[in-house]
Design a protein around this motif. Structure first.
Motif, PDB file in Angstrom:
ATOM      1  N   GLU A 133       0.869  -1.107   0.043  1.00  0.00           N
ATOM      2  CA  GLU A 133       0.109  -0.028  -0.111  1.00  0.00           C
ATOM      3  C   GLU A 133       0.982   1.166  -0.117  1.00  0.00           C
ATOM      4  N   VAL A 134       0.726   2.285  -0.781  1.00  0.00           N
ATOM      5  CA  VAL A 134       1.563   3.313  -0.966  1.00  0.00           C
ATOM      6  C   VAL A 134       0.697   4.605  -0.674  1.00  0.00           C
ATOM      7  N   SER A 135       1.097   5.488   0.150  1.00  0.00           N
ATOM      8  CA  SER A 135       0.544   6.642   0.562  1.00  0.00           C
ATOM      9  C   SER A 135       1.523   7.530   0.870  1.00  0.00           C
ATOM     10  N   ILE A 136       1.069   9.101   1.411  1.00  0.00           N
ATOM     11  CA  ILE A 136       1.718   9.867   1.928  1.00  0.00           C
ATOM     12  C   ILE A 136       1.472  10.053   3.561  1.00  0.00           C
ATOM     13  N   LEU A 137       2.345   9.907   4.089  1.00  0.00           N
ATOM     14  CA  LEU A 137       2.436  10.042   5.612  1.00  0.00           C
ATOM     15  C   LEU A 137       2.966  11.209   5.988  1.00  0.00           C
ATOM     16  N   SER A 138       2.426  12.101   6.885  1.00  0.00           N
ATOM     17  CA  SER A 138       3.037  13.319   7.535  1.00  0.00           C
ATOM     18  C   SER A 138       4.428  12.717   8.315  1.00  0.00           C
ATOM     19  N   GLN A 174      -6.319   8.419  -1.665  1.00  0.00           N
ATOM     20  CA  GLN A 174      -5.040   8.584  -0.785  1.00  0.00           C
ATOM     21  C   GLN A 174      -4.418   7.530  -0.661  1.00  0.00           C
ATOM     22  N   MET A 175      -4.729   6.250  -1.240  1.00  0.00           N
ATOM     23  CA  MET A 175      -3.841   5.253  -0.864  1.00  0.00           C
ATOM     24  C   MET A 175      -4.101   4.435  -2.278  1.00  0.00           C
ATOM     25  N   SER A 213       7.570  14.630  -0.431  1.00  0.00           N
ATOM     26  CA  SER A 213       8.080  13.715   0.724  1.00  0.00           C
ATOM     27  C   SER A 213       7.095  13.030   1.452  1.00  0.00           C
ATOM     28  N   GLY A 214       7.461  12.059   2.247  1.00  0.00           N
ATOM     29  CA  GLY A 214       6.564  11.336   3.048  1.00  0.00           C
ATOM     30  C   GLY A 214       5.990  10.139   2.245  1.00  0.00           C
ATOM     31  N   ILE A 215       6.297   9.742   1.003  1.00  0.00           N
ATOM     32  CA  ILE A 215       5.589   8.911   0.296  1.00  0.00           C
ATOM     33  C   ILE A 215       6.243   7.467   0.788  1.00  0.00           C
ATOM     34  N   THR A 216       5.308   6.606   1.392  1.00  0.00           N
ATOM     35  CA  THR A 216       6.004   5.122   1.950  1.00  0.00           C
ATOM     36  C   THR A 216       5.403   4.028   1.624  1.00  0.00           C
ATOM     37  N   VAL A 217       5.755   2.969   1.630  1.00  0.00           N
ATOM     38  CA  VAL A 217       5.223   1.516   1.237  1.00  0.00           C
ATOM     39  C   VAL A 217       5.091   0.907   2.211  1.00  0.00           C
TER      40      VAL A 217
END
Length: 387
Positions: free
Chosen positions: A309-314, A330-331, A360-364
């Motif tokens: 799952e790919v999303s942007i986290l603060s 958002q995901m 920034s903040g793009i996480t897997v």
């Protein structure tokens, strides 16, 4: 090298056994022609080469001439080196280097006027760390040494430590009055370092996998160590051993030396499992207008990973919106990625501020392992405004 003991019939004498050295003559030798015509005469192409033979022949002495009047003359080009082919026996204890074999000729002399009997001889090397026994005649004592006589033996020791060494020689014997006496003698010498060994290790290949129980990571490493490739497999929970280097050499007269480096030990560190990077970013990005970023996700380990799952986290836990956000859902869900394979995908983003911004903040997130993997490194963009 010796410390003579008083009131003893016996005394140790120690001589180091080592190969002779070349005898070098210090006087400068010369060609007799240089005294007559000068050394640069035959540099000229017009010089008569016969003159050289005539002049040289005039200075040759008869083989029967036993005087020293021609001892400085060059009879061969190699004579200029000052090495006449003679060897010199060691005149002192000399230098001892790490990796060499210390070999010593030891003589125990009876300087009294009567015979000594039942001699127990011990010889050992003492260093800062240990004592190494070289000779012990306890089980077979020397029966006797007559007046003026001696008993000789040779000891050897591979030198493996630097610094101060002491050769300890002891004798327990009966003198002429049947009195039991104990003679210790100490011979000290220093061991120097002949070489300075520094090892640099470069990792050229590695593979990380899991055991069947899926619990303990297992590491396979291939290292380049000077002139050698070493393959290592070991559990990551333990320090790993790479290898030892062995260096051998011989001195100018063939005396051998040998050094072995210490074991190269290091702690294995886990490398990231995936590599997430932006492969294409639009050259023109407008404020509050969606744009597409092309991303690549590479599986760096030897097993299948995902789904993701790919999303942007603060970066913090606040509810504030980021300057660059995902446009739409958002995901994003991604499928599994095979070992060492890559998957490319797109994210639709939108910027809420103009100027220089950061994606920034793009996480897997691995939905099977239930863990967040390496995030995307920050990507700087310039957001233009319609105004």
């Amino acid at each position: 090298m010796s410390s003579t003991q008083s009131l003893h019939s016996l005394a140790f004498r120690v001589m180091r056994l080592c190969r002779p050295t070349f005898h070098v003559e210090t006087p400068l030798r010369f060609d007799p022609c240089d005294l007559v015509v000068g050394e640069d005469l035959f540099d000229s192409p017009s010089a008569d080469t016969r003159l050289l033979r005539v002049n040289s022949a005039s200075f040759d002495s008869s083989p029967a001439d036993l005087t020293y009047r021609n001892r400085f003359l060059l009879r061969d080009d190699s004579d200029a080196m000052g090495v006449p082919g003679l060897l010199v026996l060691p005149q002192s204890f000399g230098a001892i280097y790490l990796g060499e074999t210390f070999c010593s000729y030891i003589s125990i002399n009876n300087s009294s006027n009567f015979e000594v009997r039942d001699i127990i001889i011990k010889s050992e090397i003492q260093t800062e760390r240990q004592r190494i026994l070289l000779l012990d005649t306890t089980k077979a004592p020397v029966e006797s040494i007559r007046a003026g006589g001696r008993y000789d033996f040779i000891v050897e020791h591979d030198v493996k430590e630097l610094g101060a060494h002491t050769l300890v020689c002891t004798a327990l014997y009966y003198d002429g009055d049947a009195e039991r006496k104990y003679l210790p003698q100490y011979f000290k010498f220093m061991v120097s370092n002949p070489l300075s060994v520094r090892t640099k290790v470069r990792v050229v290949k590695w593979n990380l996998s899991l055991l069947q129980d899926g619990v303990q990571p297992y590491l396979k490493l291939m290292f380049i160590i000077p002139k050698r490739v070493v393959l290592l497999e070991r559990y990551l929970s333990h320090p790993f051993l790479l290898d030892q280097e062995e260096i051998t050499w011989r001195t100018n007269l063939g005396e051998p030396g040998r050094l072995q480096t210490q074991q190269i030990i290091g702690n294995a560190t886990m490398r990231k499992e995936i590599d997430l990077r932006a492969v294409q970013v639009p050259p023109v990005i407008m404020l509050e207008k969606p744009f597409t970023v092309h991303l690549s996700l590479t599986n760096l380990i030897g097993k299948k990973l995902g789904p993701f799952e790919v999303s942007i986290l603060s970066l913090n836990d606040s509810k504030e919106e980021k300057d660059v956000m995902i446009s739409g859902l958002q995901m994003m869900n991604l499928p599994e990625v095979e070992a060492f394979e890559s998957l490319e995908f797109q994210l639709n983003l939108i910027s809420a501020r103009h100027g220089v911004q950061k994606i920034s903040g793009i996480t897997v997130f691995d939905t099977i392992e239930k863990k967040t993997l390496e995030p995307l490194a920050d990507v700087e963009i310039f957001v233009d405004s319609d105004l």
